[in-house]
Design a protein around this motif. Structure first.
Motif, PDB file in Angstrom:
ATOM      1  N   GLY A  31       7.781   0.496  -1.426  1.00 19.69           N
ATOM      2  CA  GLY A  31       8.144  -0.344  -0.282  1.00 19.69           C
ATOM      3  C   GLY A  31       6.971  -0.594   0.657  1.00 19.69           C
ATOM      4  N   TYR A  32       5.763  -0.564   0.105  1.00 21.07           N
ATOM      5  CA  TYR A  32       4.549  -0.807   0.894  1.00 21.07           C
ATOM      6  C   TYR A  32       3.838  -2.050   0.391  1.00 21.07           C
ATOM      7  N   ARG A  33       2.862  -2.485   1.169  1.00 22.49           N
ATOM      8  CA  ARG A  33       1.985  -3.571   0.724  1.00 22.49           C
ATOM      9  C   ARG A  33       0.923  -2.992  -0.205  1.00 22.49           C
ATOM     10  N   THR A  34       0.405  -3.837  -1.064  1.00 22.98           N
ATOM     11  CA  THR A  34      -0.614  -3.400  -2.021  1.00 22.98           C
ATOM     12  C   THR A  34      -1.844  -2.850  -1.316  1.00 22.98           C
ATOM     13  N   ILE A  35      -2.230  -3.412  -0.205  1.00 23.75           N
ATOM     14  CA  ILE A  35      -3.421  -2.945   0.521  1.00 23.75           C
ATOM     15  C   ILE A  35      -3.277  -1.475   0.913  1.00 23.75           C
ATOM     16  N   PHE A  36      -2.066  -1.046   1.204  1.00 25.04           N
ATOM     17  CA  PHE A  36      -1.836   0.356   1.550  1.00 25.04           C
ATOM     18  C   PHE A  36      -2.188   1.257   0.370  1.00 25.04           C
ATOM     19  N   ILE A  37      -1.765   0.867  -0.823  1.00 24.66           N
ATOM     20  CA  ILE A  37      -2.058   1.658  -2.021  1.00 24.66           C
ATOM     21  C   ILE A  37      -3.551   1.629  -2.319  1.00 24.66           C
ATOM     22  N   GLU A  38      -4.172   0.482  -2.148  1.00 19.41           N
ATOM     23  CA  GLU A  38      -5.616   0.381  -2.346  1.00 19.41           C
ATOM     24  C   GLU A  38      -6.352   1.336  -1.408  1.00 19.41           C
ATOM     25  N   ASN A  39      -5.931   1.371  -0.152  1.00 20.16           N
ATOM     26  CA  ASN A  39      -6.548   2.287   0.818  1.00 20.16           C
ATOM     27  C   ASN A  39      -6.293   3.744   0.446  1.00 20.16           C
ATOM     28  N   LEU A  40      -5.106   4.030  -0.038  1.00 24.59           N
ATOM     29  CA  LEU A  40      -4.768   5.387  -0.457  1.00 24.59           C
ATOM     30  C   LEU A  40      -5.660   5.824  -1.626  1.00 24.59           C
ATOM     31  N   LEU A  41      -5.927   4.913  -2.541  1.00 28.35           N
ATOM     32  CA  LEU A  41      -6.796   5.224  -3.677  1.00 28.35           C
ATOM     33  C   LEU A  41      -8.255   5.362  -3.260  1.00 28.35           C
ATOM     34  N   ASP A  42      -8.639   4.686  -2.187  1.00 31.76           N
ATOM     35  CA  ASP A  42     -10.010   4.800  -1.696  1.00 31.76           C
ATOM     36  C   ASP A  42     -10.237   6.093  -0.934  1.00 31.76           C
ATOM     37  N   ASP A  43      -9.247   6.510  -0.164  1.00 30.97           N
ATOM     38  CA  ASP A  43      -9.410   7.694   0.679  1.00 30.97           C
ATOM     39  C   ASP A  43      -8.054   8.359   0.869  1.00 30.97           C
ATOM     40  N   ALA A  44      -7.602   9.036  -0.178  1.00 30.93           N
ATOM     41  CA  ALA A  44      -6.280   9.649  -0.130  1.00 30.93           C
ATOM     42  C   ALA A  44      -6.238  10.798   0.856  1.00 30.93           C
ATOM     43  N   CYS A  45      -5.378  10.686   1.796  1.00 34.31           N
ATOM     44  CA  CYS A  45      -5.061  11.766   2.720  1.00 34.31           C
ATOM     45  C   CYS A  45      -3.539  11.770   2.808  1.00 34.31           C
ATOM     46  N   LEU A  46      -2.945  12.669   2.084  1.00 23.92           N
ATOM     47  CA  LEU A  46      -1.504  12.613   1.901  1.00 23.92           C
ATOM     48  C   LEU A  46      -0.734  13.308   3.011  1.00 23.92           C
ATOM     49  N   THR A  47       0.303  12.652   3.442  1.00 22.52           N
ATOM     50  CA  THR A  47       1.261  13.265   4.359  1.00 22.52           C
ATOM     51  C   THR A  47       2.408  13.825   3.520  1.00 22.52           C
ATOM     52  N   ALA A  48       3.229  14.646   4.132  1.00 25.45           N
ATOM     53  CA  ALA A  48       4.397  15.174   3.434  1.00 25.45           C
ATOM     54  C   ALA A  48       5.327  14.026   3.029  1.00 25.45           C
ATOM     55  N   GLU A  49       5.457  13.032   3.879  1.00 21.97           N
ATOM     56  CA  GLU A  49       6.314  11.880   3.567  1.00 21.97           C
ATOM     57  C   GLU A  49       5.796  11.148   2.329  1.00 21.97           C
ATOM     58  N   MET A  50       4.493  10.902   2.271  1.00 20.27           N
ATOM     59  CA  MET A  50       3.936  10.203   1.114  1.00 20.27           C
ATOM     60  C   MET A  50       4.090  11.049  -0.136  1.00 20.27           C
ATOM     61  N   ALA A  51       3.910  12.355  -0.013  1.00 15.72           N
ATOM     62  CA  ALA A  51       4.081  13.242  -1.168  1.00 15.72           C
ATOM     63  C   ALA A  51       5.506  13.154  -1.711  1.00 15.72           C
ATOM     64  N   LEU A  52       6.484  13.076  -0.825  1.00 18.27           N
ATOM     65  CA  LEU A  52       7.879  12.924  -1.269  1.00 18.27           C
ATOM     66  C   LEU A  52       8.102  11.580  -1.950  1.00 18.27           C
ATOM     67  N   ARG A  53       7.493  10.539  -1.429  1.00 18.60           N
ATOM     68  CA  ARG A  53       7.608   9.209  -2.046  1.00 18.60           C
ATOM     69  C   ARG A  53       6.973   9.213  -3.440  1.00 18.60           C
ATOM     70  N   LEU A  54       5.812   9.845  -3.566  1.00 24.57           N
ATOM     71  CA  LEU A  54       5.154   9.911  -4.865  1.00 24.57           C
ATOM     72  C   LEU A  54       5.953  10.762  -5.846  1.00 24.57           C
TER      73      LEU A  54
END
Length: 100
Positions: A31-54
């Motif tokens: 439920g995110y924009r592609t740019i968000f995923i691109e940024n995550l792949l460039d500099d992953a800093c995971l939150t607990a929320e993102m970890a649950l989504r993944l």
């Protein structure tokens, strides 16, 4: 020194590859924009929320995602701060020896 463990970005790239998903497909699933995923792949800093989504997307536990972050952070900082940490150890040793 201990070798670097798998970092979140590497885990995410591998999970995408295994699923055969593009960044756009993961973005849609989360439920995110592609740019968000691109940024995550460039500099992953995971939150607990993102970890649950993944976890929900890939079936890899949130704990696994989150545990990879501190391991990576510590490895990176040890590499970056190597000389400074050596100086701190030397000063601490000198402070100890001056007390004797």
């Amino acid at each position: 020194m201990v070798g670097r463990k798998t970092e979140p970005r590497e885990m995410l790239r591998k999970a995408l590859q295994v699923r055969g998903w593009s960044e756009s497909e993961l973005a849609w699933a989360l439920g995110y924009r592609t740019i968000f995923i691109e940024n995550l792949l460039d500099d992953a800093c995971l939150t607990a929320e993102m970890a649950l989504r993944l976890e929900a997307s890939f079936g890899i536990s949130a704990e696994t995602w989150l545990n990879s972050q501190p391991d990576n952070d510590l490895w990176y900082l040890r590499e970056r701060m190597g000389g400074e940490l050596v100086m701190i150890q030397r000063r601490a040793n000198r402070a100890d020896s001056s007390k004797r």
